[in-house]
Design a protein around this motif. Structure first.
Motif, PDB file in Angstrom:
ATOM      1  N   UNK A 187       0.867  -1.231  -0.200  1.00 26.10           N
ATOM      2  CA  UNK A 187      -0.070  -0.245  -0.130  1.00 26.10           C
ATOM      3  C   UNK A 187       0.760   1.198   0.142  1.00 26.10           C
ATOM      4  N   UNK A 188       2.012   1.060   0.659  1.00 32.37           N
ATOM      5  CA  UNK A 188       2.550   1.755   0.911  1.00 32.37           C
ATOM      6  C   UNK A 188       3.438   2.833  -0.691  1.00 32.37           C
ATOM      7  N   UNK A 189       4.320   1.851  -1.135  1.00 28.67           N
ATOM      8  CA  UNK A 189       4.023   1.762  -2.818  1.00 28.67           C
ATOM      9  C   UNK A 189       2.815   2.230  -3.644  1.00 28.67           C
ATOM     10  N   UNK A 190       1.728   1.461  -3.055  1.00 29.44           N
ATOM     11  CA  UNK A 190       0.880   2.507  -4.551  1.00 29.44           C
ATOM     12  C   UNK A 190       1.387   3.972  -4.403  1.00 29.44           C
ATOM     13  N   UNK A 191       0.753   4.333  -3.223  1.00 33.61           N
ATOM     14  CA  UNK A 191       0.977   5.279  -2.404  1.00 33.61           C
ATOM     15  C   UNK A 191       2.065   6.825  -3.108  1.00 33.61           C
ATOM     16  N   UNK A 192       3.263   5.614  -2.994  1.00 33.40           N
ATOM     17  CA  UNK A 192       4.660   5.807  -3.467  1.00 33.40           C
ATOM     18  C   UNK A 192       4.836   7.146  -2.445  1.00 33.40           C
ATOM     19  N   UNK A 193       4.573   6.384  -0.705  1.00 36.23           N
ATOM     20  CA  UNK A 193       5.064   6.611   0.278  1.00 36.23           C
ATOM     21  C   UNK A 193       6.182   6.282   0.925  1.00 36.23           C
ATOM     22  N   UNK A 194       7.116   6.097  -0.370  1.00 34.99           N
ATOM     23  CA  UNK A 194       8.453   5.184   0.514  1.00 34.99           C
ATOM     24  C   UNK A 194       7.751   3.849   1.248  1.00 34.99           C
ATOM     25  N   UNK A 195       9.064   3.040   1.877  1.00 34.72           N
ATOM     26  CA  UNK A 195       9.264   1.855   2.346  1.00 34.72           C
ATOM     27  C   UNK A 195       8.448   2.195   4.218  1.00 34.72           C
ATOM     28  N   UNK A 196       7.826   1.138   4.260  1.00 32.65           N
ATOM     29  CA  UNK A 196       7.786   1.643   5.652  1.00 32.65           C
ATOM     30  C   UNK A 196       7.941  -0.044   6.130  1.00 32.65           C
ATOM     31  N   UNK A 197       8.842   0.045   6.859  1.00 36.01           N
ATOM     32  CA  UNK A 197       9.169  -1.850   7.811  1.00 36.01           C
ATOM     33  C   UNK A 197       9.264  -1.501   9.392  1.00 36.01           C
ATOM     34  N   UNK A 198       9.414  -2.885   9.530  1.00 41.05           N
ATOM     35  CA  UNK A 198       9.767  -2.607  11.271  1.00 41.05           C
ATOM     36  C   UNK A 198       8.900  -1.920  11.849  1.00 41.05           C
ATOM     37  N   UNK A 199       7.698  -1.016  11.568  1.00 42.09           N
ATOM     38  CA  UNK A 199       7.449  -0.169  12.570  1.00 42.09           C
ATOM     39  C   UNK A 199       8.111   1.235  11.927  1.00 42.09           C
ATOM     40  N   UNK A 200       8.486   1.571  11.176  1.00 46.52           N
ATOM     41  CA  UNK A 200       9.238   3.002  10.576  1.00 46.52           C
ATOM     42  C   UNK A 200       9.126   2.760   9.707  1.00 46.52           C
ATOM     43  N   UNK A 201       9.234   4.009   8.947  1.00 41.56           N
ATOM     44  CA  UNK A 201       9.000   5.028   7.805  1.00 41.56           C
ATOM     45  C   UNK A 201      10.148   5.136   6.993  1.00 41.56           C
ATOM     46  N   UNK A 202      10.964   4.652   5.832  1.00 45.99           N
ATOM     47  CA  UNK A 202      12.161   4.856   5.994  1.00 45.99           C
ATOM     48  C   UNK A 202      12.036   5.310   3.836  1.00 45.99           C
ATOM     49  N   UNK A 203      13.114   6.401   3.747  1.00 49.97           N
ATOM     50  CA  UNK A 203      12.875   6.874   2.572  1.00 49.97           C
ATOM     51  C   UNK A 203      13.895   6.330   2.029  1.00 49.97           C
TER      52      UNK A 203
END
Length: 121
Positions: free
Chosen positions: A105-121
């Motif tokens: 979903x994050x990739x579909x919204x182009x929000x970067x990566x979400x891994x292990x409870x945090x946002x990665x840019x």
């Protein structure tokens, strides 16, 4: 029959008063129907609202079903929803159900990566 006259000031009775806060719940047991004792609900540490949706996503849905789910979520979250709400929806709900679902979903919204409870840019 003649029409009924309008009440003064447009109301037939006073406006209802709304309570803004409820009193605290009484933790003592209450006796209900047929002598049954009822207790207030207590959450248990092992209760998790995300186990069943995660199992549905991983084990029940086909790959095509998962693709359609992600496409629908991305389409709805992408329609004028503010970024912080999108991030909160992903981190607080979708990623807790399944990390792959949150990532897609994050990739579909182009929000970067979400891994292990945090946002990665």
């Amino acid at each position: 029959m003649s029409p009924r006259p309008a009440p003064p000031y447009g109301r037939s009775r006073p406006a209802a008063r709304h309570r803004t806060a409820r009193p605290p719940r009484d933790p003592r047991p209450r006796h209900g129907h047929a002598g049954r004792t009822r207790y207030a609900f207590e959450a248990h540490p092992e209760d998790d609202d995300f186990i069943q949706p995660g199992t549905l996503y991983r084990e029940v849905m086909t790959h095509t079903d998962r693709d359609h789910l992600v496409d629908n979520i991305v389409a709805h979250l992408g329609q004028g929803v503010e970024r912080f709400i999108q991030e909160r929806a992903i981190s607080d709900y979708w990623a807790k159900a399944d990390s792959d679902l949150g990532r897609r979903i994050a990739q579909g919204l182009k929000r970067g990566r979400y891994e292990a409870g945090q946002w990665l840019t």
